[in-house]
Motif scaffolding. Sequence first.
Motif, PDB file in Angstrom:
ATOM      1  N   GLU A  37      -1.804  40.813  -9.805  1.00 35.97           N
ATOM      2  CA  GLU A  37      -2.929  39.984  -9.385  1.00 35.97           C
ATOM      3  C   GLU A  37      -3.983  40.761  -8.620  1.00 35.97           C
ATOM      4  O   GLU A  37      -5.097  40.271  -8.416  1.00 35.97           O
ATOM      5  N   LEU A  38      -3.659  41.967  -8.183  1.00 34.02           N
ATOM      6  CA  LEU A  38      -4.591  42.737  -7.372  1.00 34.02           C
ATOM      7  C   LEU A  38      -5.816  43.154  -8.183  1.00 34.02           C
ATOM      8  O   LEU A  38      -5.695  43.483  -9.374  1.00 34.02           O
ATOM      9  N   PRO A  39      -6.992  43.166  -7.562  1.00 31.86           N
ATOM     10  CA  PRO A  39      -8.188  43.643  -8.267  1.00 31.86           C
ATOM     11  C   PRO A  39      -8.113  45.141  -8.522  1.00 31.86           C
ATOM     12  O   PRO A  39      -7.272  45.850  -7.953  1.00 31.86           O
ATOM     13  N   GLY A  40      -9.017  45.629  -9.372  1.00 33.26           N
ATOM     14  CA  GLY A  40      -9.019  47.040  -9.747  1.00 33.26           C
ATOM     15  C   GLY A  40      -9.016  48.002  -8.576  1.00 33.26           C
ATOM     16  O   GLY A  40      -8.193  48.939  -8.538  1.00 33.26           O
ATOM     17  N   PRO A  41      -9.904  47.825  -7.572  1.00 31.75           N
ATOM     18  CA  PRO A  41      -9.896  48.760  -6.437  1.00 31.75           C
ATOM     19  C   PRO A  41      -8.568  48.785  -5.691  1.00 31.75           C
ATOM     20  O   PRO A  41      -8.125  49.845  -5.233  1.00 31.75           O
ATOM     21  N   ALA A  42      -7.923  47.630  -5.561  1.00 30.32           N
ATOM     22  CA  ALA A  42      -6.629  47.580  -4.877  1.00 30.32           C
ATOM     23  C   ALA A  42      -5.558  48.293  -5.692  1.00 30.32           C
ATOM     24  O   ALA A  42      -4.708  49.002  -5.133  1.00 30.32           O
TER      25      ALA A  42
END
Length: 446
Positions: A400-405
Amino acid sequence: MTRSDGGRRGPALYVVAAFAAAIVVGTLALMVPYARAGHGGAPPLVALFTATSAVCLTGHVVVDTSSYWTPFGQTMIVLLVQVGGFGIMTAASLLALLVSRRLGLRGRLLAASETKTLGLGSVRRVVVGVVVLSVIVEAGVAVVLTLRFWTAYDTALHSAAWQGIFHAVSAFNNAGFALFPNNLTSFVTDPVISLVVLVAFVLGGLGFPVLFELRRTWRRPRRLSLHSKITLWVTAVLAAIGVGAQLVLEWTNPATLGPLAVPQKALAGLFQGMTPRTAGFNTLDFGAMNETTWLVTDALMFIGTGSAGTGGGIKVTTFAILGFMIIAEARGANDVDVAGRRVAPAAQRQALAVALLGVGVSFLGTLLLLATSGIALDRVLFEAVSAFGTVGLSTGITAELPGPAQAALIVLMFIGRIGPVTAASALALRQQVRFYRLPEERPIVG
């Protein structure tokens, strides 16, 4: 005057470059359309994340390994895991050998009498030893798992063999990758699969020097080196803490241990209490566990396993040396003595440096994940420490984490896999010998 060994930084840098190259090759291989079950090749971030997780023996995944990747893609993953496991055990052992050889004649003789493994051993001996150890353990585990999948779960022999091989390699190398959507939760009550996988990742986590020494001195345990004694004792204590915490904190949790019978609770608690030592497999849903369980798991994941093993973390020897330093300071002792031996001041400084670097990296990683994801701190902290410790356990937020994360997790996994080894060896190799001492002055501490 000072004598510095600063020019000997090359070996540690070679280790970093080799692992980075393996990740790049693995990423390109996983981006091939033939590696993905769906249409087209895997996106670059997915391929990079998976390759990094495999080479760094973490087990974090953003896609389901069993359904997203084709047999070719799964083969690439298990090969990357094997390369990562063999590479880290060999590299860490050879760096330890190099460090011991930089001690001078007297130091080398003392190291040889203590370790009986890495003091005056040859490079060929280390490499062959790692290969033989890996093949024996993985082959034995693969046979048992294959027979279990085939006979107990009505799996076709060829599929059972592939599952056995895949999970044997993943277990011994503490990778945590599984060919089932929910990892090993379907086998929470299966003692054969749980215990065989557990034994495999415990052996891999102890480290090659300890296993090699145990093979030579198992009839005379008193002759074990200080390193092996510390590794075995601290591993046993932390394992007891992990298992006890799982059983006590999750005993009545209806989403984890609650519905199981007492023998099944004991089995599940044993397995999950040991996996935070960087194994990454789970037979229970960590996302449904109590926050107190997460916090205990955070500490165990940060500490990790033995040096020159397939596990991660700051290592049990680092943690133990810090503890012995505190005890010595509390007693007012000038030296840090353990089991009839004095811990060198250089080893104390290196342990402190590695631990503080680990704390700093974990803090920055948590901060980045918190800033880029907006997810609660307890889950983000768990994810960051799991990545740094190359554990792979998750509360279910990785995908579920966004790309930067996810990019931050990639960096954390790489630093966590390479950082402690290269930092410790670089500090040892750069040790300076001064022929003078400055006047002493004590700042106020505390």
